[in-house]
Scaffold this active site. Sequence first.
Site, mmCIF file in Angstrom:
data_model
loop_
_atom_site.group_PDB
_atom_site.id
_atom_site.type_symbol
_atom_site.label_atom_id
_atom_site.label_comp_id
_atom_site.label_asym_id
_atom_site.label_seq_id
_atom_site.Cartn_x
_atom_site.Cartn_y
_atom_site.Cartn_z
ATOM 1 C CB CYS A 70 -0.865 -0.169 0.538
ATOM 2 S SG CYS A 70 -1.420 1.414 1.503
ATOM 3 C CB CYS A 73 1.459 1.339 4.616
ATOM 4 S SG CYS A 73 0.043 0.833 4.781
ATOM 5 C CG ASN A 156 -14.593 8.930 -3.679
ATOM 6 O OD1 ASN A 156 -15.304 9.846 -3.509
ATOM 7 N ND2 ASN A 156 -13.335 8.853 -4.500
ATOM 8 C CG HIS A 169 -7.444 7.191 0.547
ATOM 9 N ND1 HIS A 169 -7.682 6.367 0.847
ATOM 10 C CD2 HIS A 169 -7.074 8.186 -0.683
ATOM 11 C CE1 HIS A 169 -7.933 5.965 -1.182
ATOM 12 N NE2 HIS A 169 -7.920 7.368 -1.386
ATOM 13 C CD GLN A 171 -8.572 11.257 -4.821
ATOM 14 O OE1 GLN A 171 -8.014 12.211 -5.364
ATOM 15 N NE2 GLN A 171 -9.497 10.309 -4.718
#
Length: 348
Positions: A70, A73, A156, A169, A171
């Site tokens: 990822c 991370c 999202n 997360h 944006q």
Amino acid sequence: MKKTSTRLADGRELLYYDSRDDAVRDAVDPRPLDPIATTSQIRRDPLLGDCVAIASHRQGRTYHPPADECPLCPSRDGRQSEIPAAEYEVAVFENRFPSLAGDAGRCEVVCFTSDHDASFADLTEEQAALVLEAWTDRTAELAELPGVRQVFCFENRGAEIGVTLGHPHGQIYAYPFVTPRTALMLRSLAAHLAETGRNLFDDVVARERADGTRVVLEGEHWVAFVPYAAHWPYEVHLYPKRRVPDLRGLDDGARTEFPQIYLELLRRFDRIFGPGEPPTPYISAWHQAPFGTSGFAPEFALHLELFTVRRTSGKLKFLAGSESGMNVFINDVPPETAAARLREVASE
């Protein structure tokens, strides 16, 4: 809150937000990255009058990597990610695959926590408050960039929404134009003022509070309700009771209460469809007034819109012919029913 600004190996900005003033963020990004080259363009549709971002470079963006790869991370055990530190609280960085870049705006990624397996609803009130401070700080800074007209903070969640990274997360988009949805709100705001002499947002909130059937949650400083003409099966709008145009205007009372209200809403969303159901996919979107515009932008009301594309257990709300072709929504769940369900699943 302490903010530390640094740079990634390819020159993109990385910001750490820490609750402690003594936090030290001096890790360096050792990756051999080439400078970012984007092809973002903004093109205006002559028939509809709206703008479309053309961003072909995004075809190569990271897509559903395994958890141990990822990019959101912390960097550890010899594996380097987008965040060089071995741990962090909240981190914000320029998107490596931005929809908007250069004169066409800016895109940032907001990592809510270093815990890959968490969600926003799992955050403590202190962690959620730090995210709010990060959103506010980014709104203030991006508003000062030349050409930026509007800042959009959003999250999202869920594969059904199209999320390509599982790490919790969101944006932030800094648009070089006023978005079509906001422009519609501003026109409605102007028409309502001309007709009644009152603020449309104030009247909408007052009507929902007076009616009460669609109110989901209310505190001293915030009120959340399912709108009268909800587009989505489960859709909640969250307003501060004192109208402000953007996140910068929230007072201390509203900032203190926000984590309590918002975390409760998210946890209720995960309980809508009953025990044993997977986490509810959703979009959470802050609507803020545009900048550098005259007219009715100062009368705009900051609010958050939270909605899911799941209409019932195992079934999604697809934007088919009427919605996608003509932008006329058809909602299978009455707003009053949705509000009642969201009250029913309140935390004990």
